[in-house]
Design a protein around this motif. Structure first.
Motif, PDB file in Angstrom:
ATOM      1  N   LYS A 228       0.813  -1.219   0.000  1.00 47.62           N
ATOM      2  CA  LYS A 228       0.000   0.000   0.000  1.00 47.62           C
ATOM      3  C   LYS A 228       0.847   1.270   0.000  1.00 47.62           C
ATOM      4  N   ARG A 266       0.239   3.082   4.032  1.00 41.56           N
ATOM      5  CA  ARG A 266      -1.121   2.528   4.084  1.00 41.56           C
ATOM      6  C   ARG A 266      -2.082   3.483   4.786  1.00 41.56           C
ATOM      7  N   ASN A 456      -8.667   0.123   3.765  1.00 40.43           N
ATOM      8  CA  ASN A 456      -8.036   1.440   3.754  1.00 40.43           C
ATOM      9  C   ASN A 456      -8.693   2.427   4.710  1.00 40.43           C
TER      10      ASN A 456
END
Length: 610
Positions: A228, A266, A456
């Motif tokens: 990420k 991330r 997320n």
């Protein structure tokens, strides 16, 4: 020079070498202060250390000469004592350094690492920045200079703000300044570079700012974090873009200029945003797989318009904070795209439906597991009309199943005639064969949007529920002594529950779906099994959501069955047959029949060739 002279010189050199190697007294080491400057190459990022000698009573004149050569008119500021200035608001604690006038350390006050330590987003070991200015046709790294400031520690809150200035002043009217301004709340730090009265000192050549960030590992799983982490950026006059998530070295040259870029992890980002523009940029990332303390390393080499720095337009702002959609959309246009919400359609669903509902529930409920349960009910309620329509389509097919079976038996072996007569049955009964597929397809964007939302969503980070200690990552109920390919080395209970409930729902649904026959009926069970392997390392919030969604779907199915009267459906179909007995076929039906005929011809031709 004759042969004897040459021989003598060689012997003297040999004796001197032996003496200095084995018998010469040791020279005491002089203290050396080092600053690391990193530049970008097309293949990777290389590091070069530049040492700055420290003056002593013995070599003051030599040191002064070196400083004069390296820093020119700024030589008097090449040595000094570093002073730290701590500034703080309700969200961040930032340490600025008088050496270079740079940001030295950033702590996010409301967040912790996975190990429950204070979350230090950047520090001197992980992040460095160097500003190069041209003076008398020579590049000077002004980030190595010692600046003057009058501040030591400042704190602000509410609607107030504070300012800190670092200056290298040649005289009253000529100075180089780094100025910072922090508001009482938020994660934005305003930053100015001012070259006042420097026209005869600094050349009219654009400045170069190099920022290197070895992004620190603050999450549970390094593998997931690396997947990420990248550099995101917004080109001038272009669309949002990134360097990708590959572990291979990546480099991108942006010639049209940048509005902003971000070292994006991330859940957190360190970014620089230009009020005007960054003229050019070279952005690079690479991964040192042997370093588990660093997720990924990024370098940004930025060209800053010298005219802006000399005219008070060298204005920027740093963002040191979370990848929170609600917060980032207020920073600058497009900055909220640091939060990955999926492809265009999925992003729209998350942006206009999922996030508003989620944020509304957050205001009244503190338990995120309960929020997820309520979110399931809300989404299932929104999708209820589509689900009901799909269920009604399957019920109609179930009522017609005896007649469809009779058609298959009548034309056994002749697929074309069987399909034609089945389509005629649908037409007379008033059934659209696609009526069951379309509602399911319309639900897909809502279902798949969750694959981007939950993994997320920083709101779920370190939030416990039941046996899960962190809903943003997988719930680990058992560590395996081995690794199963595509599955992993642990067992996620929510993933198991989701898979079991999906299999049960698929079986229950297949009892109503009479259209699915043969191998396809078995293939429908493959997807839940694939999800077991695919989602074992995904967010526990995601797998818990789908588990609850399956349970609610069972309830919806039971409720719909109570309202579905098969005798009434059959009666309506009989009436449709009377109405449609002499009705001509629609254009869609004619085209469908033509496609079926063409397919049958191709199938027969293929058999003849064999």
């Amino acid at each position: 020079m004759d042969r004897n002279q040459i021989t003598g010189l060689v012997l003297m050199l040999a004796l001197m070498t032996i003496y200095f190697q084995f018998f010469a007294p040791e020279v005491p080491e002089q203290p050396v202060e080092q600053a690391t400057i990193e530049t970008t190459t097309p293949a990777a990022i290389r590091e070069a250390e530049i040492s700055t000698p420290v003056a002593t009573g013995v070599d003051d004149s030599l040191t002064s000469a070196i400083y004069k050569e390296r820093y020119g008119i700024f030589a008097p500021f090449a040595s000094g004592e570093e002073k730290e200035v701590e500034i703080e608001n309700e969200s961040v604690k930032i340490i600025l350094s008088s050496k270079g006038g740079v940001v030295k350390r950033v702590e996010l006050k409301d967040y912790l690492t996975y190990e429950k330590d204070p979350l230090i987003l950047i520090d001197r070991n992980s992040s460095t920045s160097d500003l190069l200015l041209m003076s008398n046709y020579k590049a000077i790294n002004v980030s190595e200079l010692y600046y003057h400031t009058q501040h030591s520690k400042l704190e602000v809150s509410g609607t107030d703000s504070l300012s800190v200035s670092f200056r290298v002043a040649l005289d009253g009217g000529r100075y180089l300044e780094h100025k910072y301004k922090l508001g009482g709340t938020g994660f934005q730090l305003k930053y100015e570079i001012n070259l006042v009265g420097m026209d005869g000192v600094i050349d009219n050549q654009d400045a170069q700012l190099t920022w290197v960030d070895h992004m620190k590992n603050v999450e549970h799983t390094l593998k997931e974090s690396r997947a990420k982490t990248t550099i995101n950026y917004q080109p001038i006059g272009g669309d949002f873009d990134d360097l990708g998530i590959s572990e291979d070295a990546e480099t991108e040259n942006i010639e049209q200029g940048l509005k902003w870029f971000a070292f994006k992890q991330r859940f957190f980002a360190a970014a620089l945003i230009a009020e005007n523009k960054i003229s050019k940029a070279t952005l690079s990332t690479y991964v040192d797989t042997s370093d588990s303390t660093t997720v990924k390393s990024g370098t940004a080499v930025l060209t800053l318009p010298i005219g802006d720095l000399k005219t008070g337009k060298g204005q920027f702002q740093y963002y040191f904070g979370p990848n929170d959609y609600t917060i980032q959309k207020k920073v600058v246009d497009g900055f909220e795209q640091n939060v990955e919400l999926g492809w265009f359609v999925f992003r729209l669903v998350n942006k206009w439906l999922i996030i508003p509902i989620f944020n509304l529930l957050e205001k009244f409920i503190s338990n995120y597991g309960v929020i997820i349960i309520i979110l399931v009910f809300v989404i299932r309620l929104i999708l209820a009309p589509l689900t009901y329509k799909s269920h009604m389509s399957m019920a109609k097919m179930k009522v017609l199943k005896p007649e469809m079976d009779a058609i298959k038996e009548k034309h056994d072996g002749d697929m074309q005639k069987s399909q034609q007569e089945t389509m005629e049955l649908y037409r007379k009964a008033g059934i659209n064969p696609l009526s069951g597929c379309i509602p399911v397809l319309l639900q897909f964007p809502f279902l798949l949007a969750m694959f981007n939302f939950f993994p997320n969503s920083i709101e779920l980070r370190q939030q416990p529920f039941l046996w899960a200690t962190d809903l943003s990552t997988y719930d680990n109920v058992m560590n395996l002594p081995f690794t199963i390919p595509f599955y992993g080395d642990h067992v996620s209970m929510f993933c198991l529950l989701m898979t079991a409930s999906t299999l049960l729902y698929t079986w229950s649904n297949s009892q109503m779906n009479t259209q699915m026959q043969g191998p396809m009926k078995s293939m429908q069970y493959m997807m839940p099994i694939m999800f077991l392997f695919f989602l074992n390392e995904f967010s526990a919030g995601l797998t818990f959501y789908y588990f609850v969604s399956n349970i609610v779907s069972f309830g919806q199915m039971a409720l719909f069955r109570k309202f579905v009267d098969e005798d009434k459906i059959l009666k309506v179909m009989e009436e449709n047959r009377k109405k449609n007995a002499n009705k001509s076929k629609s254009k869609f039906q004619l085209k469908l029949e033509e496609a079926m005929k063409a397919g049958e011809v191709q199938r027969k031709q293929g058999k003849k060739k064999k």
